[in-house]
Design an enzyme around this catalytic site. Sequence first.
Site, PDB file in Angstrom:
ATOM      1  N   HIS A 268      73.842 -63.102 -69.798  1.00 36.38           N
ATOM      2  CA  HIS A 268      74.063 -62.702 -71.183  1.00 36.38           C
ATOM      3  C   HIS A 268      74.924 -61.445 -71.206  1.00 36.38           C
ATOM      4  CE1 HIS A 268      70.677 -60.284 -69.874  1.00 36.38           C
ATOM      5  NE2 HIS A 268      70.950 -59.431 -70.812  1.00 36.38           N
ATOM      6  N   LYS A 270      76.130 -57.825 -73.642  1.00 36.76           N
ATOM      7  CA  LYS A 270      76.078 -56.936 -74.806  1.00 36.76           C
ATOM      8  C   LYS A 270      77.287 -56.025 -74.733  1.00 36.76           C
ATOM      9  CE  LYS A 270      72.509 -57.087 -73.258  1.00 36.76           C
ATOM     10  NZ  LYS A 270      72.030 -58.157 -72.346  1.00 36.76           N
ATOM     11  N   HIS A 513      79.074 -77.090 -68.752  1.00 31.81           N
ATOM     12  CA  HIS A 513      78.092 -76.206 -68.135  1.00 31.81           C
ATOM     13  C   HIS A 513      77.190 -75.601 -69.212  1.00 31.81           C
ATOM     14  CE1 HIS A 513      76.850 -72.407 -65.989  1.00 31.81           C
ATOM     15  NE2 HIS A 513      76.664 -73.278 -65.028  1.00 31.81           N
ATOM     16  N   LYS A 515      74.163 -75.234 -72.030  1.00 35.84           N
ATOM     17  CA  LYS A 515      72.738 -75.554 -72.089  1.00 35.84           C
ATOM     18  C   LYS A 515      72.330 -75.548 -73.554  1.00 35.84           C
ATOM     19  CE  LYS A 515      73.146 -73.739 -67.790  1.00 35.84           C
ATOM     20  NZ  LYS A 515      74.456 -73.371 -67.262  1.00 35.84           N
TER      21      LYS A 515
END
Length: 633
Positions: A268, A270, A513, A515
Site C-alpha cells: 500500500h 501513502k 494481478h 485482487k
Amino acid sequence: MSFSDEDDDLARAIALSLREQQARKPDSDVINLVSDDEEDFKDVRSGKEIKQALQASKSSSSHSHIPSQPSAGPSTSAEIGQSSDRPVAVSAFLAERAQLEKERRERQKRLRPSTPDPGSTTEEDDSEIEEPPAKRHQVSSSNQSRMRSNISGVSSSKFSSSNSIPAIEQVFWSGELRQTATLHAEPRKDGSSTFRLTEVLGKKSELSFAILSSYSLDWAWIYEFFDRSVPVIMVAQPDASGGASIKNVLPNWIRATPFLRNGFGCQHMKLFYKSGRLRVVVSTANLVAYDWRDMENSVWLQDIPLRSRPIPHDPKADDFPAVLQRMIYDINVRPALAAMIGDNHPDLPLKDIDELRQKWDWSNVKAHLVASIAGKHEGWPHVIHRNGHPRLMSVVRKMGMRTGNAKAAKDLVLECQGSSIGLYSTQWLNEFHWSSRGESAEVWLDKPKKSREKLPYPPVKLIFPTKATVQQSAAGEMGGGTIFCRRRQWSSKNFPKDIFYDSRSKGGPVLMHSKMIIATLQENAFSARTNKGESSDTEDDEIQAVDPGVGWVYVGSHNFTPSAWGTLSGSSFNPILNITNYEVGVVFLLKDVKEADRIACFQRPPRKYTTKDEPWMQEESAYHQAREEGSSR
C-alpha cells in the site's frame, strides 16, 4: 524478491545516487539519471563506488542499523548522508552500503541450500504450504526494446479519459478506482480510464514526503520517480529472521520492516504533498516495472484536505483514518518516522502518526479500510474490529449490508478474483462467507466444529485464469510468472474445482494481478434484511441506517486465501485469529448491477470452468521449466 535480488537493486540505486552526487555541483538542480536498460546498471555496480563500499566494510560496520524504538534516539545526519560536509556524508553512506553488502553475503551463505535462482518465479501467497521467496518476473529479449520506453509508466499513446485535465494534475477529492495502464491493452477495450505510476505519484515538484510499501521491490526503478531531496519511508519485506527493523538505505530514504511470522509484506502507499494535501493510495501492484507495465493491476486513491484546525485524538475511533493509523503502527513506521525527523527532516508534514486523523479531514471518504496484520490475535476487541475477515464483517455491518439470517445468506454471491490460489476447505470458505454476510464470529464459533466441517460450499466463485487464457494472452506463458496455483492444490482431496471460473480482463488480452471481490445480494435477501428474520446475535445497533445497495466490492492486496484473510479457531468465549500476511484493502458499496459490472476488473458474468479446463500452473509451463533447467546448468 529474493535477498540477493533486492540487494542488487539497492546497489543499483546506490550507484545512481553516488553518480548523481559526483556529476552535479552542491547547489545545482537535481539531475534525473534514467538508465536505458539492465546492462547499464550492471556496469555501474562494477564501478569504483561499490568497490569503495566493499573496501570500507573492513573498517566500518556499526552504523547500518537504526534502533527500532524511538527512545533509542535518532541516527546522525552523517548516516543519512545529508551533512553539509559532503565528503564525510558520502563516506558514511558508503560504509552503510558496505555493511549491507556484508549482511547480504552472510544471508547467502545461510540460505544457499534452499535459495532458488534469482530468475525463478515463486508463489507470493499461500504460505500455509511453504514460505516461498519473493517472485521475479522475466520478459523475453525480443520485447526488451519495446519495454524500455514504458519503464517509467509513461507512454506516448493517449488513454481514454473522462477528464481533459491530465491525471498527473488531477485531484481526486471523492476517491477514484481505476485499472493500471498496460503495454498490451492500450487503449483499453472497455474504454475506461487508467492510472500510471507517474499519475498516482503526481508531480515530482509537489511531493514533500512519502510512505510506501511493497512485497516485491526494485529499489533502482522506484528511486527514479522521486526527487532526491524528498524523504521516503519504504516498508519492505523482512529478512530471513522476520525481525522488525529500520535502516538507512539511500540518502533521505529509510527502510522499515515489520515483524513477520513466516508471512509476507504489505502492499500500500501513502503520499504527502507540499500543498498540505494528503493522498492515500491502495494498490494491488508491487513497486516493480512489470507490475506497472505488463500486468494489469487495480489502484484506489483519494486526496484528503487539511482541516481548518486539528481535532483531539480519539482512542475509540474506528473510522478510515483510525484503522490506517493502527496499521501504520503495526508495520513499524513509527520508529522510522522518529528517526527521519531527528535526521535533517524536522519539518515533515507528519510529526506523529496520530496526526493523520487529527490534522486531515476524512469526512468525504466513503470507502472502509480493511487490514490484515500478521500474527496470532486473541480476544474480541482484536478479532472482531481490527483484522482479517472479522474486520470485513464489521465493515459490512457499517455499510448496512448484513444479511441477518442463514436463509438469506445463500443469496450473497461472492466473486473472488486474484493472482494466487490457497488451500480451501468447506469450513474456511463458509467461515469467510459468514463474515462477508456481516455475521459475528462468536456465533460461528458457537456452532459444533464437526458440523462446520461438513457444511456444503457457500455461493463463492473463484475467478482465476485457465491455462488456455494465459497461453492466449499477449505475453503468453512468460506473462504468467506471478500467477500461482499448484498441482498439489488442484489435485488435493475435496478441492472445490466446481467453483472455479475463468479470469479475463475487460481491457484486452492481458493478465491481471488485481485482487477483487464482488459481493452481490439477490432480491429475497433484501426482504430478509428488512424483516431481520433470524437474528444472529444482539449487536444490531452496529448496523447503520444507510441506503442499501446491491452489494459491495473489495479491492486491495488480499488474495482470496486463508493466509491473507486469517483463520478462526478457539471458542466463542476466547476466539483466536491466525493471519500469515500483512495486507490492506478498501471496501465500498455497490449501488446497482451496472456499477458492479463497471467496477469489476474481470468480465462478468465469468465463464465457469468446463471439464477440460485447468487453472494456470506455472510450475508445469514449458517456458518456466526450460528456464529453470537453463539456470541449473
